[in-house]
Design an enzyme around this catalytic site. Sequence first.
Site, PDB file in Angstrom:
ATOM      1  N   CYS A 159     -13.214  28.890  14.285  1.00 37.47           N
ATOM      2  CA  CYS A 159     -12.143  30.031  13.238  1.00 37.47           C
ATOM      3  C   CYS A 159     -11.701  29.759  13.076  1.00 37.47           C
ATOM      4  O   CYS A 159     -10.505  30.581  11.925  1.00 37.47           O
ATOM      5  CB  CYS A 159     -12.841  30.976  14.159  1.00 37.47           C
ATOM      6  SG  CYS A 159     -13.397  31.494  15.163  1.00 37.47           S
ATOM      7  N   GLU A 302      -3.177  38.572  20.651  1.00 35.89           N
ATOM      8  CA  GLU A 302      -2.816  37.542  19.501  1.00 35.89           C
ATOM      9  C   GLU A 302      -1.621  39.230  18.892  1.00 35.89           C
ATOM     10  O   GLU A 302      -0.503  39.312  18.877  1.00 35.89           O
ATOM     11  CB  GLU A 302      -3.360  38.842  18.227  1.00 35.89           C
ATOM     12  CG  GLU A 302      -2.926  38.301  17.284  1.00 35.89           C
ATOM     13  CD  GLU A 302      -3.687  37.585  15.790  1.00 35.89           C
ATOM     14  OE1 GLU A 302      -5.308  38.330  15.966  1.00 35.89           O
ATOM     15  OE2 GLU A 302      -3.584  37.374  14.407  1.00 35.89           O
ATOM     16  N   LYS A 323     -10.639  41.260   8.329  1.00 37.54           N
ATOM     17  CA  LYS A 323     -12.446  41.197   9.072  1.00 37.54           C
ATOM     18  C   LYS A 323     -13.505  42.651   9.420  1.00 37.54           C
ATOM     19  O   LYS A 323     -14.233  42.573   9.300  1.00 37.54           O
ATOM     20  CB  LYS A 323     -12.360  39.855  10.100  1.00 37.54           C
ATOM     21  CG  LYS A 323     -12.107  38.925   9.947  1.00 37.54           C
ATOM     22  CD  LYS A 323     -12.002  38.002  11.631  1.00 37.54           C
ATOM     23  CE  LYS A 323     -11.780  36.357  11.638  1.00 37.54           C
ATOM     24  NZ  LYS A 323     -10.356  36.301  11.769  1.00 37.54           N
ATOM     25  N   PHE A 387     -12.063  29.239  18.755  1.00 36.84           N
ATOM     26  CA  PHE A 387     -12.597  28.850  19.827  1.00 36.84           C
ATOM     27  C   PHE A 387     -12.067  27.046  20.095  1.00 36.84           C
ATOM     28  O   PHE A 387     -12.455  26.416  19.101  1.00 36.84           O
ATOM     29  CB  PHE A 387     -13.705  28.782  20.030  1.00 36.84           C
ATOM     30  CG  PHE A 387     -14.099  30.319  20.327  1.00 36.84           C
ATOM     31  CD1 PHE A 387     -13.798  31.374  21.077  1.00 36.84           C
ATOM     32  CD2 PHE A 387     -16.632  30.323  19.827  1.00 36.84           C
ATOM     33  CE1 PHE A 387     -14.595  32.341  21.463  1.00 36.84           C
ATOM     34  CE2 PHE A 387     -16.552  31.912  20.522  1.00 36.84           C
ATOM     35  CZ  PHE A 387     -16.006  33.266  21.165  1.00 36.84           C
TER      36      PHE A 387
END
Lengths: 399, 88
Positions: A159, A302, A323, A387
């Site tokens: 990502c 986050e 997103k 990830f």
Amino acid sequence: MVITGAGSVNALGRSASETFAALAEGRCGIVDLAFRDVERLSIRIGGQIRGYSAEEHFSRSEIALYDPFTQYALLSAREAMEQAGLEISEELSVRAGVIVGTSGGGLHTQDENYRLVYEEGKNRVHPFIVPRLMNNSAASHVSMKYGLKGPSYCVATACSSSNHAIGQAFHMIRSGTTDVMLTGGSESMLVFGGIKAWEGLRVMSKDGCRPFSRTRNGMVQGEGAAMFVLEERERAIARGATILAEISGFAMTSDASDIVMPSQDGAARAIEGALRDAQMNPEDVGYINAHGTGTTANDKTECAAVRQVFGAHADSLMISSTKSMHGHLIGGTGAVELLAAIMALRDGVIAPTISYEEPDPECDLDVVPNTARDAKVTAVLSNAFAFGGLNAVLALRAA
Amino acid sequence: MSDDVTQKIIGIIAEQAVLDPSEVTPESTLEDLGIDSLGLVETVFAIEEAFDISIPFNANDPAASEFDISNVQAISDAVKGLIAEKQG
């Protein structure tokens, strides 16, 4: 270092300008997935590009070599190059390159051809399967199309691939290795095998991407690409190019802890590093384009990292996850999200986090819920946390 | 408790936890057994494969899933429910 051209193809639009309009409208590009064997999936939604026909853009012999992820990168690169108005002379060609982030590479090609040999029992495949599926295919075809003869490669850090790619291109020019770089990311994982693998991890939502909302229940994938032209400010000014935004800093860190669970420390160090590299005060930052996947773990981690770095200023800045509109483009996501950062700086429009339903005490920041906002910001960040614990944060300023 | 379904589940969980099945009791929680979030996803997958069932489990927020994973007994009961449902 400045951006003088931007191009994109994604679920929100066929160009950067269409994407800007959709981001400002808060339009959702997440739809019911349509591809072979979708009925065998439990996850059936995604930010899929609709009504696209490769034949409208490429010849038969090109399509034989271009997986959709290469096609999207080439279309995005074309738009970015046209906007930048850049002529690649013989002299410049050896001082120019391309870095493309992608996680899956030619997954359509892999999926289709594994099906042919395993499911259908065929013993012969098309001769170009390898050059079509390889992860560097998009970077190579962009370099061939524009005669970029300097350093070109792909970056695959899940990502964070796009942010790593853009950051590397930034470093490449800053170090004096090249004068001009094309960079961004591309992904086309919306195929049966691509989604089936993700289903296994059980972090995908069946009903929508709701970052920061208490009701969020996982991520939703997207597809597409965005590409940018990067060059030094003096060079851009000298040739009369329009500057979209400045890339001021970049930092990358590794969590070195868990293969899927995010770490607040790794994220915070990347954010701090980008600010330091850009010589930016935390108080200067008006907007952060979040990684914001819509998973419980990412969003709360986050937000905690942002609080850790910005302290009281965390309550004054805006942070949104686009997103919610275009889905998670995995290796291409940071590139499409850079458009939201450019829009904030250039147009003074902050893209919203759509599908937001209820506040979550663990995400208690101004997430610009549901509706875009007009605001003048002069410095922004764009986060990517992959990830594997690989974090990459870009810092940008207004042109 | 010593029925086949439960024994099979204990076997799967013990293998995941790298323990002897005798160390896994109905009251054991996965946390007690040292099974982390990734181990949990693998355990759910192994149970699905063993019984040919589909478990409604979201790793994103395990506590909010319909599938009770609070301890070995709860998992066993839930799996028996799913098997019964499947046999209709």
